[in-house]
Write a protein that holds these residues in place. Structure first.
Motif, PDB file in Angstrom:
ATOM      1  N   ALA A 218       0.843  -1.190   0.000  1.00  0.00           N
ATOM      2  CA  ALA A 218       0.000   0.000   0.000  1.00  0.00           C
ATOM      3  C   ALA A 218       0.880   1.242   0.000  1.00  0.00           C
ATOM      4  CB  ALA A 218      -0.923   0.013   1.218  1.00  0.00           C
ATOM      5  N   GLY A 219       0.798   2.022  -1.080  1.00  0.00           N
ATOM      6  CA  GLY A 219       1.488   3.298  -1.121  1.00  0.00           C
ATOM      7  C   GLY A 219       0.642   4.366  -0.442  1.00  0.00           C
ATOM      8  N   VAL A 220       1.269   5.205   0.365  1.00  0.00           N
ATOM      9  CA  VAL A 220       0.548   6.202   1.147  1.00  0.00           C
ATOM     10  C   VAL A 220       1.239   7.558   1.024  1.00  0.00           C
ATOM     11  CG1 VAL A 220      -0.354   6.817   3.415  1.00  0.00           C
ATOM     12  CG2 VAL A 220      -0.097   4.401   2.814  1.00  0.00           C
ATOM     13  N   GLY A 221       0.434   8.582   0.742  1.00  0.00           N
ATOM     14  CA  GLY A 221       0.899   9.955   0.804  1.00  0.00           C
ATOM     15  C   GLY A 221      -0.020  10.744   1.713  1.00  0.00           C
ATOM     16  N   SER A 222       0.458  11.878   2.204  1.00  0.00           N
ATOM     17  CA  SER A 222      -0.395  12.628   3.124  1.00  0.00           C
ATOM     18  C   SER A 222       0.078  14.052   3.271  1.00  0.00           C
ATOM     19  CB  SER A 222      -0.418  11.967   4.507  1.00  0.00           C
ATOM     20  OG  SER A 222       0.790  12.231   5.196  1.00  0.00           O
ATOM     21  N   SER A 223      -0.808  14.863   3.801  1.00  0.00           N
ATOM     22  CA  SER A 223      -0.430  16.187   4.287  1.00  0.00           C
ATOM     23  C   SER A 223       0.234  16.021   5.652  1.00  0.00           C
ATOM     24  CB  SER A 223      -1.664  17.077   4.413  1.00  0.00           C
ATOM     25  OG  SER A 223      -2.340  17.190   3.171  1.00  0.00           O
ATOM     26  N   ARG A 224       1.011  17.023   6.038  1.00  0.00           N
ATOM     27  CA  ARG A 224       1.651  16.964   7.338  1.00  0.00           C
ATOM     28  C   ARG A 224       0.604  17.000   8.441  1.00  0.00           C
ATOM     29  NH1 ARG A 224       6.041  14.781   8.751  1.00  0.00           N
ATOM     30  NH2 ARG A 224       7.170  15.825   7.044  1.00  0.00           N
ATOM     31  N   SER A 254       6.081   4.828   1.178  1.00  0.00           N
ATOM     32  CA  SER A 254       5.875   6.261   0.967  1.00  0.00           C
ATOM     33  C   SER A 254       7.194   6.906   0.569  1.00  0.00           C
ATOM     34  CB  SER A 254       5.310   6.909   2.236  1.00  0.00           C
ATOM     35  OG  SER A 254       4.877   8.236   1.964  1.00  0.00           O
ATOM     36  N   VAL A 255       7.169   8.218   0.411  1.00  0.00           N
ATOM     37  CA  VAL A 255       8.376   8.975   0.122  1.00  0.00           C
ATOM     38  C   VAL A 255       9.128   9.210   1.433  1.00  0.00           C
ATOM     39  CG1 VAL A 255       7.226  11.216   0.381  1.00  0.00           C
ATOM     40  CG2 VAL A 255       9.237  11.006  -1.129  1.00  0.00           C
ATOM     41  N   ASP A 256      10.440   9.378   1.349  1.00  0.00           N
ATOM     42  CA  ASP A 256      11.236   9.396   2.575  1.00  0.00           C
ATOM     43  C   ASP A 256      10.949  10.586   3.482  1.00  0.00           C
ATOM     44  OD1 ASP A 256      12.472  11.329   1.031  1.00  0.00           O
ATOM     45  OD2 ASP A 256      14.420  10.323   0.933  1.00  0.00           O
ATOM     46  N   VAL A 257      10.407  11.678   2.937  1.00  0.00           N
ATOM     47  CA  VAL A 257      10.086  12.803   3.814  1.00  0.00           C
ATOM     48  C   VAL A 257       8.899  12.491   4.719  1.00  0.00           C
ATOM     49  CG1 VAL A 257      11.035  14.527   2.244  1.00  0.00           C
ATOM     50  CG2 VAL A 257       8.614  13.905   2.054  1.00  0.00           C
ATOM     51  N   GLU A 261       6.234  10.664   9.596  1.00  0.00           N
ATOM     52  CA  GLU A 261       4.839  11.111   9.693  1.00  0.00           C
ATOM     53  C   GLU A 261       4.081  10.185  10.645  1.00  0.00           C
ATOM     54  OE1 GLU A 261       2.041  13.495   9.570  1.00  0.00           O
ATOM     55  OE2 GLU A 261       3.477  13.926   7.950  1.00  0.00           O
ATOM     56  N   GLU A 262       3.686  10.701  11.785  1.00  0.00           N
ATOM     57  CA  GLU A 262       3.137   9.873  12.848  1.00  0.00           C
ATOM     58  C   GLU A 262       1.871   9.150  12.413  1.00  0.00           C
ATOM     59  OE1 GLU A 262       2.809   7.756  16.167  1.00  0.00           O
ATOM     60  OE2 GLU A 262       4.532   8.975  15.555  1.00  0.00           O
ATOM     61  N   GLY A 263       1.014   9.797  11.656  1.00  0.00           N
ATOM     62  CA  GLY A 263      -0.223   9.151  11.226  1.00  0.00           C
ATOM     63  C   GLY A 263       0.018   7.938  10.350  1.00  0.00           C
ATOM     64  N   ILE A 264       1.050   8.022   9.490  1.00  0.00           N
ATOM     65  CA  ILE A 264       1.385   6.888   8.623  1.00  0.00           C
ATOM     66  C   ILE A 264       2.073   5.796   9.439  1.00  0.00           C
ATOM     67  CG2 ILE A 264       2.726   6.150   6.618  1.00  0.00           C
ATOM     68  CD1 ILE A 264       2.319   8.922   5.428  1.00  0.00           C
ATOM     69  N   ARG A 265       3.011   6.202  10.294  1.00  0.00           N
ATOM     70  CA  ARG A 265       3.717   5.215  11.108  1.00  0.00           C
ATOM     71  C   ARG A 265       2.754   4.477  12.039  1.00  0.00           C
ATOM     72  NH1 ARG A 265       8.899   5.119  10.253  1.00  0.00           N
ATOM     73  NH2 ARG A 265       8.934   3.421  11.772  1.00  0.00           N
ATOM     74  N   ALA A 266       1.841   5.205  12.650  1.00  0.00           N
ATOM     75  CA  ALA A 266       0.894   4.568  13.562  1.00  0.00           C
ATOM     76  C   ALA A 266      -0.008   3.597  12.827  1.00  0.00           C
ATOM     77  CB  ALA A 266       0.062   5.636  14.270  1.00  0.00           C
ATOM     78  N   THR A 267      -0.356   3.909  11.587  1.00  0.00           N
ATOM     79  CA  THR A 267      -1.177   2.985  10.793  1.00  0.00           C
ATOM     80  C   THR A 267      -0.410   1.704  10.496  1.00  0.00           C
ATOM     81  OG1 THR A 267      -2.373   4.824   9.783  1.00  0.00           O
ATOM     82  CG2 THR A 267      -2.441   2.713   8.629  1.00  0.00           C
ATOM     83  N   ALA A 270      -0.368  -0.308  13.630  1.00  0.00           N
ATOM     84  CA  ALA A 270      -1.678  -0.904  13.918  1.00  0.00           C
ATOM     85  C   ALA A 270      -1.950  -2.116  13.039  1.00  0.00           C
ATOM     86  CB  ALA A 270      -2.775   0.143  13.728  1.00  0.00           C
ATOM     87  N   LEU A 271      -1.443  -2.096  11.820  1.00  0.00           N
ATOM     88  CA  LEU A 271      -1.651  -3.217  10.899  1.00  0.00           C
ATOM     89  C   LEU A 271      -0.559  -4.275  11.020  1.00  0.00           C
ATOM     90  CD1 LEU A 271      -2.740  -1.130   7.783  1.00  0.00           C
ATOM     91  CD2 LEU A 271      -4.202  -2.634   9.149  1.00  0.00           C
ATOM     92  N   GLY A 272       0.470  -4.000  11.826  1.00  0.00           N
ATOM     93  CA  GLY A 272       1.531  -4.973  12.042  1.00  0.00           C
ATOM     94  C   GLY A 272       2.446  -5.174  10.855  1.00  0.00           C
ATOM     95  N   VAL A 273       2.686  -4.105  10.070  1.00  0.00           N
ATOM     96  CA  VAL A 273       3.557  -4.204   8.896  1.00  0.00           C
ATOM     97  C   VAL A 273       4.603  -3.105   8.957  1.00  0.00           C
ATOM     98  CG1 VAL A 273       1.773  -5.247   7.454  1.00  0.00           C
ATOM     99  CG2 VAL A 273       2.035  -2.751   7.484  1.00  0.00           C
ATOM    100  N   PRO A 274       5.736  -3.273   8.271  1.00  0.00           N
ATOM    101  CA  PRO A 274       6.757  -2.223   8.263  1.00  0.00           C
ATOM    102  C   PRO A 274       6.360  -1.075   7.340  1.00  0.00           C
ATOM    103  CG  PRO A 274       7.462  -4.067   6.910  1.00  0.00           C
ATOM    104  CD  PRO A 274       6.187  -4.494   7.563  1.00  0.00           C
ATOM    105  N   LEU A 275       7.012   0.062   7.537  1.00  0.00           N
ATOM    106  CA  LEU A 275       6.892   1.206   6.635  1.00  0.00           C
ATOM    107  C   LEU A 275       8.205   1.335   5.885  1.00  0.00           C
ATOM    108  CD1 LEU A 275       5.596   3.823   5.542  1.00  0.00           C
ATOM    109  CD2 LEU A 275       6.538   5.011   7.553  1.00  0.00           C
ATOM    110  N   ARG A 276       8.122   1.269   4.545  1.00  0.00           N
ATOM    111  CA  ARG A 276       9.309   1.463   3.707  1.00  0.00           C
ATOM    112  C   ARG A 276       9.195   2.804   3.004  1.00  0.00           C
ATOM    113  NH1 ARG A 276      10.292  -3.314  -0.307  1.00  0.00           N
ATOM    114  NH2 ARG A 276      12.341  -2.333  -0.385  1.00  0.00           N
ATOM    115  N   THR A 277      10.301   3.489   2.879  1.00  0.00           N
ATOM    116  CA  THR A 277      10.284   4.793   2.216  1.00  0.00           C
ATOM    117  C   THR A 277      11.369   4.856   1.156  1.00  0.00           C
ATOM    118  OG1 THR A 277      11.732   5.766   3.897  1.00  0.00           O
ATOM    119  CG2 THR A 277       9.351   5.976   4.247  1.00  0.00           C
TER     120      THR A 277
END
Length: 578
Positions: A218-224, A254-257, A261-267, A270-277
């Motif tokens: 799942a690719g994720v982008g967001s506002s700050r 997601s992108v490395d910037v 991002e706490e909202g993305i990291r917390a998600t 919660a889903l038990g998966v790593p975040l790669r950037t």
């Protein structure tokens, strides 16, 4: 794909002997703590509440009576291992698979010189448990596992070939292209059972198990400052719209910037998966269906969600979809086969590493020289497919192993010693590409086994040389021997002599003799660690090459190597300071 021992272990002991055994475990494990309380019952309850696993030095019946009121769900309850007063047995009492108690019992037993007692049915008959494969599992696990154990027909329906371990012959696979896990026609026959391997949402009945492979990114982008609840809700809607399960998520990307991002990291948590950037420059190279110049101006890449989802390839299932502050895209990754290149060691079973054994038991296909495969047939699970061949077929074995892994299977390619030392790792990796995952399993080399028998000949700098000119011209071998001799390196000579190569070893020893004293020790070990093991010691002046054959390894000392008490010793050359 087996359960691992828990990381935080509470130790509970009721007697002096139990506390002594507990201290042995605590000394070996930085993650273990002795739990103290007014009484053993209170200590056990406290450990149950605070630790991932509990090792109890108490009678099994007493432990059962204390813990019975606390039992909840095997997926969340801590594992419990019970050890008797004399530390003769380590019993996996609770959480054998889900909690890792079976693995923990084996580790406890190894430290206390006890016997692990595991009563889980699949372990008892040497079958992989459906809940130990490392993937989320849903449905009638107990009923289908029982059917597999009882030899009843079970249909394996997968939407692709995934690197599963060997399954017994009563589990009959369907061809991936011919079956659809969501199609009722792919279901079990009346009264039958099935195992589905899919990321899709499928109907499940009381005779079906669903294994969720890690196929989705799942690719994720967001506002700050995006709220985690918004990101998770958007992602779950996107997955539901595509008809796929969150349990098959491999990662968020997601992108490395956005790495912080706490909202993305917390998600992700919660889903038990790593975040790669990935950097914006890397994402900008990914071809996406919906690039945006607005996004490029803000982040440096025309796409975040779609590009991150597709960075490692795959098929876009959900194009970017947006909420007020977030965007999400979902891609399905193709299965990746798994090639474990396993060094079996010099021959003795007790010099075979636990990791090598684990990889052999994880594999569905084992490839190797027939005599090496014969060494480990007793370790293979029922249903393992074996591709064994004779001497001289190295390239064929390498190609076969890579082809099986590329087709999506879990493969173990075996060799003696360490697979990277004059063995199968090099030819296999010449053919392997990015479509498969490769795991190297080191092994005890023939050189290490021989050196241990000879004493300490490689205590200082040394070199491995093969005298076989099958793949290397003899002129090149001569140059390397001359360089090693002039550099005064201890030399370990592989493939030293055969019926077709009778004179070369003598020539090599003459080269070393030109640079070293005649009393320089030379050792030969034949069949190190095997039943017909032989050790022979001589010097450069007295050594007879005719005592050597292809089953031997020759160790030529440096000018500093000495015989001490009948053993070769090469001093380390340091000045020890008090």
């Amino acid at each position: 794909m087996t359960a691992v021992a828990p990381q935080r272990v509470g130790l509970v002991a009721a007697t002096a002997a139990g506390r002594r055994h507990a201290r042995t475990l605590a000394a070996a494990w930085p993650h273990a703590r002795l739990v103290e309380a007014d009484g053993v019952a209170d200590a056990l309850r406290a450990a149950w509440a605070a630790y991932d696993a509990v090792v109890v030095f108490l009678a099994t019946g007493a432990v059962v009576r204390i813990l019975a009121p606390l039992l909840g769900d095997k997926r969340t309850d801590p594992a419990v291992v019970v050890v008797d007063e004399a530390a003769r047995h380590a019993v996996a009492l609770l959480g054998g698979h889900a909690g890792g108690a079976n693995t923990l019992a084996a580790e406890v037993a190894a430290l206390l010189d006890a016997r692990p007692v595991v009563t889980t049915a699949t372990d008892a008959v040497d079958l992989p448990g459906l809940d130990t494969l490392g993937w989320p599992v849903e449905g009638a696990v107990a009923a289908v596992s029982r059917a597999i154990l009882d030899g009843e027909p079970v249909r394996l329906v997968a939407d692709a070939v995934w690197p599963l371990p060997a399954l017994p012959p009563n589990v009959h696979p369907g061809a991936p292209a011919a079956v659809d896990p969501a199609d009722p026609a792919s279901g079990p026959e009346p009264g039958g059972y099935r195992v589905l391997v899919t990321d899709r949402i499928v109907p499940v009945d009381d005779r079906t198990v669903v294994l969720r492979p890690p196929s989705l990114v799942a690719g994720v982008g967001s506002s700050r400052g995006v709220p985690a609840a918004e990101v998770e809700a958007l992602l779950r809607r996107a997955l539901a719209a595509a008809g796929v399960s969150p349990a098959s998520l491999r990662c968020l990307a997601s992108v490395d910037v956005k790495a912080d991002e706490e909202g993305i990291r917390a998600t992700a948590d919660a889903l038990g998966v790593p975040l790669r950037t990935w950097s914006a420059a890397e994402l900008a190279t990914v071809d996406v269906p919906h690039p945006s110049e607005v996004v490029r101006a803000a982040v440096g890449t025309p796409s975040v969600a779609e590009a991150a989802a597709l960075h490692d390839g795959g098929t876009l299932l959900v194009p970017k979809t947006a909420s007020a502050m977030a965007t999400v895209a979902v891609a399905r990754q193709a299965p990746r086969g798994r090639l474990a290149i396993v060094g079996l060691g010099p021959g003795a079973a007790d010099l075979r590493t636990p990791r090598a054994v684990a990889e052999l038991r994880r594999a569905a296909v084992v490839v190797g020289l027939d005599q090496y495969v014969d060494q480990v047939r007793d370790l293979l699970r029922p249903g393992t497919r074996v591709l064994a061949s004779g001497l001289g077929a190295e390239e064929e074995r390498a190609r076969s192993a890579v082809a099986e892994a590329t087709a999506g299977h879990a493969v173990a390619l075996v060799g003696s010693g360490d697979a990277g030392v004059y063995a199968m790792a090099s030819p296999a990796l010449e053919y392997a590409d990015e479509r498969i995952d490769v795991v190297g399993v080191p092994g005890v080399t023939a050189a290490l086994a021989a050196a241990a028998l000879l004493g300490a000949p490689i205590g200082h700098d040394h070199v491995y040389l093969s005298l076989s000119d099958l793949h290397t011209p003899w002129a090149a071998i001569e140059r390397r021997v001359a360089a090693a001799a002039e550099a005064d390196l201890v030399a370990l000579l592989y493939n030293p002599r055969s019926r077709a190569r009778g004179w070369q070893l003598g020539a090599v020893l003459a080269t070393f003799a030109a640079h070293r004293p005649p009393q320089t020790p030379v050792g030969v070990v034949r069949n190190a660690s095997r039943p017909d093991e032989q050790v022979h010691l001589a010097t450069l002046a007295t050594f007879d090459p005719s005592v050597v054959d292809m089953y031997g390894l020759v160790v030529v000392g440096s000018s500093q190597t000495r015989l001490v008490g009948g053993r070769m010793v090469t001093p380390r050359g340091y000045r020890w300071r008090g």
